[in-house]
Each structure stands twice: as C-alpha cells, then as structure tokens.
Design a protein around this motif. Sequence first.
Motif, short mmCIF file in Angstrom:
data_model
loop_
_atom_site.label_atom_id
_atom_site.label_comp_id
_atom_site.label_asym_id
_atom_site.label_seq_id
_atom_site.Cartn_x
_atom_site.Cartn_y
_atom_site.Cartn_z
N TYR A 99 11.42 64.49 -8.24
CA TYR A 99 11.60 65.61 -9.18
C TYR A 99 12.13 65.13 -10.54
O TYR A 99 12.84 65.88 -11.22
CB TYR A 99 12.54 66.66 -8.58
N VAL B 218 13.27 81.53 -5.11
CA VAL B 218 12.70 80.32 -5.71
C VAL B 218 13.42 79.06 -5.21
O VAL B 218 12.80 78.00 -5.05
CB VAL B 218 12.69 80.40 -7.26
N PHE C 177 19.07 74.03 -12.83
CA PHE C 177 19.03 74.19 -11.37
C PHE C 177 18.88 72.86 -10.63
O PHE C 177 18.85 72.84 -9.40
CB PHE C 177 17.91 75.16 -10.96
N THR D 16 5.49 79.55 -7.81
CA THR D 16 6.78 78.90 -7.54
C THR D 16 7.83 79.91 -7.09
O THR D 16 8.57 79.66 -6.13
CB THR D 16 7.28 78.18 -8.82
N ASN E 210 11.87 78.05 -1.37
CA ASN E 210 10.45 78.43 -1.39
C ASN E 210 9.56 77.60 -0.46
O ASN E 210 8.36 77.53 -0.63
CB ASN E 210 9.91 78.48 -2.82
N ARG F 158 -2.30 74.14 -4.39
CA ARG F 158 -1.29 74.91 -5.14
C ARG F 158 -1.55 76.42 -5.00
O ARG F 158 -0.62 77.21 -4.88
CB ARG F 158 -1.31 74.52 -6.61
N ARG G 233 3.96 80.82 0.31
CA ARG G 233 5.25 81.30 -0.21
C ARG G 233 5.30 82.83 -0.22
O ARG G 233 6.35 83.44 0.06
CB ARG G 233 5.49 80.75 -1.61
N LYS H 255 9.53 71.91 3.09
CA LYS H 255 10.91 71.67 2.66
C LYS H 255 11.89 71.95 3.80
O LYS H 255 11.49 72.50 4.85
CB LYS H 255 11.19 72.54 1.43
N HIS I 137 6.19 72.30 -1.04
CA HIS I 137 5.87 71.62 -2.30
C HIS I 137 4.41 71.20 -2.28
O HIS I 137 3.89 70.80 -1.24
CB HIS I 137 6.73 70.36 -2.46
N GLY I 138 3.78 71.26 -3.45
CA GLY I 138 2.44 70.69 -3.61
C GLY I 138 2.33 70.02 -4.96
O GLY I 138 2.81 70.55 -5.97
P1 GTP Z 1 7.17 72.19 -6.21
O1 GTP Z 1 5.86 72.28 -5.51
O2 GTP Z 1 8.37 72.20 -5.27
O3 GTP Z 1 7.21 71.04 -7.20
O4 GTP Z 1 7.28 73.57 -7.02
P2 GTP Z 1 6.49 73.98 -8.34
O5 GTP Z 1 5.64 72.86 -8.84
O6 GTP Z 1 5.83 75.27 -8.03
O7 GTP Z 1 7.69 74.25 -9.36
P3 GTP Z 1 8.54 73.15 -10.19
O8 GTP Z 1 7.98 71.79 -10.01
O9 GTP Z 1 8.67 73.69 -11.57
O10 GTP Z 1 9.95 73.26 -9.49
C1 GTP Z 1 10.26 72.46 -8.36
C2 GTP Z 1 11.13 73.26 -7.41
O11 GTP Z 1 12.38 73.51 -8.04
C3 GTP Z 1 10.60 74.65 -7.06
O12 GTP Z 1 9.66 74.66 -6.02
C4 GTP Z 1 11.88 75.34 -6.65
O13 GTP Z 1 12.26 75.00 -5.31
C5 GTP Z 1 12.88 74.75 -7.60
N1 GTP Z 1 13.04 75.63 -8.78
C6 GTP Z 1 12.18 75.80 -9.81
N2 GTP Z 1 12.65 76.69 -10.69
C7 GTP Z 1 13.86 77.08 -10.20
C8 GTP Z 1 14.87 77.98 -10.66
O14 GTP Z 1 14.74 78.61 -11.70
N3 GTP Z 1 15.98 78.11 -9.87
C9 GTP Z 1 16.14 77.42 -8.70
N4 GTP Z 1 17.26 77.60 -7.96
N5 GTP Z 1 15.22 76.56 -8.24
C10 GTP Z 1 14.10 76.39 -8.98
#
Ligand code: GTP
Length: 148
Positions: free
Chosen positions: A49, A109, A57, A91, A112, A85, A102, A9, A115-116
Amino acid sequence: MERTYIMAKPDAVQRGLVSDIIGRFEKKGYKLVALKLVKPARSLLEEHYDSLKDKAFFPSLMDYMTSGPVVAMVWEGKNVVATGRTMLGATNPLESAPGTIRGDFSIEVGRNICHGSDSVENAEREIKLWFGEGTIDWSSHSQGWIYE
Ligand code: GTP
Ligand code: MG
C-alpha cells in the motif's frame, strides 16, 4: 493471459467469507494460479500500500491488515484486472452495488473484506511482491467452454 492479485482481507478470513470470494472468481470462469494463507508482516503491507502512505487512514489500514491472516491469490483470464475490480465493487461498501462482493458482504470502507489490483502494471508488481516463489502453470479443461 492477464493476471491479477486478489486478497481476502483479515475480516473475510475471520467471517468465513473466503469461499464466497474464491467461488465468485471460479464461477465467473477465471483460473486460479496461486493461493496461500499468510500472516503478512507490516513491512510487506507498507510496500503493498505504498501509494497510500501519506493518507490519514494509513495507520488504521496497517492495523486492520495486520490483525490476522489473509488469503493471497492470483487469478488469470481475459480482462481479469478490471473485471475483478468490478466483481469486488466500489471501495466504500455503502457505494458498492448489490451483487458485488463488497456490496453483498460488507458495510465499512475500513472493513471491506477484499483487495484487487487496480491496473495491469500494479498487478504484476503485487504478484511479484506476494508470490516471490512464482505461480502454478496448469491446463484448465473448462477453458474451451469459457472462451470462444
Ligand atoms: P484495495 O483493493 O484494498 O486496494 O482497495 P481500493 O483499490 O478499492 O481502494 P484504495 O487502494 O484507494 O484503498 C486501499 C484500502 O484502504 C481500501 O480497500 C480500504 O480498506 C482502505 N481505505 C481506503 N479509503 C479509506 C478511508 O477513507 N478510510 C479508511 N478507514 N480506510 C480506507
Ligand atoms: Mg487499491
């Protein structure tokens, strides 16, 4: 062989952590089949996304992810989606185990660093979305030392 979409990222690019992310996947034994530096359009990230578009968020996620270039990658290997992952860590970096990417390199968060893909189906969708041009077919001579 299974494939996953991994992305460094904007914060990983700015903080010089791209080589650490690539290095972990290389040293594990996974095979790199596509890589590029991209300044993604908001529309591409909205599609990437899409499942999070109703989250509170989401606007801050879009601001974060459009704040600079990202490194888009496709990695290939046995169970690479789920194991990838695990290598990234939870996350929320405060819950990511030490030894994960991470867990070792981030705190928030919303910053972080990587992404995966979360399923084989989503990996296929994300690879098509980010690499319309396709991936690279090549033979890795180390594979016989990695797989029995
Ligand atoms: P990705 O690999 O980036 O897809 O992350 P993930 O699969 O572990 O989590 P998810 O797909 O649910 O969320 C995508 C991304 O949104 C996360 O990696 C974070 O960067 C962001 N994100 C998720 N939850 C929160 C939150 O509660 N607050 C904020 N600010 N960002 C969030
Ligand atoms: Mg996700």
